[in-house]
Design a protein around this motif. Structure first.
Motif, short mmCIF file in Angstrom:
data_model
loop_
_atom_site.label_atom_id
_atom_site.label_comp_id
_atom_site.label_asym_id
_atom_site.label_seq_id
_atom_site.Cartn_x
_atom_site.Cartn_y
_atom_site.Cartn_z
N GLY A 141 0.84 -1.19 0.00
CA GLY A 141 0.00 0.00 0.00
C GLY A 141 0.87 1.24 0.00
O GLY A 141 2.05 1.19 0.38
N VAL A 142 0.31 2.35 -0.44
CA VAL A 142 1.08 3.58 -0.53
C VAL A 142 0.17 4.75 -0.23
O VAL A 142 -1.05 4.69 -0.47
N GLY A 143 0.72 5.81 0.32
CA GLY A 143 -0.10 6.97 0.65
C GLY A 143 0.71 8.13 1.16
O GLY A 143 1.91 8.26 0.89
N TYR A 144 0.05 8.99 1.93
CA TYR A 144 0.63 10.26 2.39
C TYR A 144 0.45 10.39 3.88
O TYR A 144 -0.65 10.15 4.42
N ASN A 145 1.55 10.74 4.57
CA ASN A 145 1.53 10.97 6.01
C ASN A 145 1.40 12.47 6.25
O ASN A 145 2.27 13.25 5.89
N LYS A 150 5.32 13.26 4.05
CA LYS A 150 6.10 12.37 3.21
C LYS A 150 5.24 11.23 2.69
O LYS A 150 4.18 10.94 3.22
N ILE A 151 5.74 10.58 1.64
CA ILE A 151 5.07 9.40 1.10
C ILE A 151 5.36 8.22 2.04
O ILE A 151 6.49 8.03 2.49
N ASN A 152 4.32 7.46 2.33
CA ASN A 152 4.51 6.30 3.20
C ASN A 152 4.07 5.02 2.49
O ASN A 152 3.21 5.04 1.61
N GLY A 153 4.71 3.91 2.85
CA GLY A 153 4.34 2.60 2.34
C GLY A 153 3.91 1.71 3.48
O GLY A 153 4.27 1.93 4.64
N PHE A 170 6.39 2.30 6.34
CA PHE A 170 7.71 2.71 5.89
C PHE A 170 7.64 4.12 5.31
O PHE A 170 6.65 4.49 4.68
N THR A 171 8.69 4.89 5.52
CA THR A 171 8.80 6.19 4.87
C THR A 171 9.51 6.01 3.55
O THR A 171 10.60 5.43 3.50
N VAL A 172 8.90 6.47 2.48
CA VAL A 172 9.43 6.28 1.14
C VAL A 172 10.14 7.56 0.70
O VAL A 172 9.51 8.53 0.30
N GLY A 173 11.46 7.58 0.81
CA GLY A 173 12.24 8.74 0.41
C GLY A 173 12.27 9.81 1.49
O GLY A 173 11.64 9.70 2.55
N SER A 174 13.00 10.87 1.21
CA SER A 174 13.18 11.95 2.19
C SER A 174 12.45 13.23 1.79
O SER A 174 12.37 14.17 2.58
#
Length: 336
Positions: A141-145, A150-153, A170-174
């Protein structure tokens, strides 16, 4: 290693009709403005066959809206303004579509555009999640925190240190993405290996196998949900929008061919989304670039100094076939 495909076969692969298959997709443009759901107890489907499960909420919290001309109509979810109340929205049919996939297409891939909304802060997330048959395990899954911007998984793994098996975030990227921003993201789940991955504008990320072990090996996807969730201390009614989602059954060969070609040639197509022009940046000289719509039809365009005028294209999703010396590969872009 050089990768070459005939134009005809390449176009078929691009639009997932040969080696990959579209399972579900929607751009919401045929929907009526206003409420999507019929009731909040997931008893009766609403527009597009979507069910809404909004305990303590109302149907007005799932709307078809028009945020900007570039995206047309989009799905908008409004979350709880308290620390409790998760909103779920889905439609049936994924089980049958997955069961009918071509043998070997054991990777499910989600591409989606998400809008970060106008409200910052608070404690919550706007996600698109793919569950297994019990809906207890999030395969990917993927979304927004909203708090970190940040983008989260999300995926089902076992922590090798604590032994805990759960749906981990998980945090996807910085990169941070401020309010009122469209972001193109994707995620995958490999049924054979149980490995999940996420792709954002920063690149592709997968959990470290040293720290975590995939815990959903062999699981089949059952349902994809749009989800608005909150946590302790939240007081903000977050608003997130989603558009142009595509669920695909694919395989490692297709994904690796595209990723390897892009990496080898250092290809970048920007801006994306685009309104008038797109520019191709490549390590190798670009000898040819063709644009195709979703039916595989070639669009008449001309490239001038690696720049293509797309001002006359109808808004939507397109694929660009880029040829350098000895290579042909693709990149998806959105015409606003």
């Amino acid at each position: 290693m050089k990768n070459f495909l005939s134009t005809k076969a390449f176009v078929l692969i691009l639009f997932q009709t040969l080696n990959a298959q579209t399972l579900q997709s929607d751009n919401f443009n045929t929907y009526n403005m206003g409420n999507v759901g019929t009731d909040i107890t997931a008893t009766t489907p609403g527009q597009g066959g979507f069910y809404t499960d909004f305990a303590g909420g109302s149907n007005s919290e799932a709307q078809i809206v028009n945020i900007d001309a570039a995206h047309g109509k989009s799905l908008q979810l409004t979350g709880s303004a308290t620390a409790a109340g998760t909103k779920y929205m889905w439609k049936n049919g994924l089980v049958a579509a997955w069961a009918a996939r071509t043998p070997g297409n054991d990777i499910i891939k989600l591409d989606v555009n998400l809008y970060t909304g106008s409200a910052a802060g608070g404690v919550g997330r706007g996600n698109v999640l793919i569950y297994n048959t019990t809906t207890h395990k999030t395969l990917t899954g993927v979304g927004y925190n909203y708090a970190t911007q940040k983008i989260n998984g999300v995926a089902y793994y076992t922590d090798n240190i604590t032994g805990q098996t759960a749906n981990f975030g998980f945090t996807v990227g910085s990169n941070t993405y401020p309010p009122n921003t469209w972001v193109a993201v994707s995620c995958t789940f490999n049924k054979t290996t149980g490995i999940a991955s996420w792709t954002s504008p920063e690149g592709t990320f997968s959990p470290s196998i040293t720290d975590l072990t995939p815990a959903a090996i062999g699981e089949d996807p059952f349902e994809m949900d749009f989800v608005s969730s909150v946590g302790a201390g939240n007081t903000v009614a977050h608003i997130t929008s989603f558009d142009d989602y595509v669920l695909t059954a694919t395989n490692t060969a297709v994904l690796k061919t595209q990723e390897a070609a892009l990496e080898d040639n250092k290809i970048l197509v920007y801006p994306n989304p685009a309104t008038d022009f797109i520019t191709i940046q490549s390590k190798s000289a670009v000898t040819k670039a063709d644009i195709f719509d979703k039916t595989g039809r070639k669009i008449n365009t001309e490239m001038n100094n690696n720049k293509i005028n797309i001002g006359n294209l109808t808004p939507g999703i397109y694929m660009i076939s880029i040829e350098t010396k000895g290579n042909k590969f693709s990149e998806k872009f959105i015409k606003k």
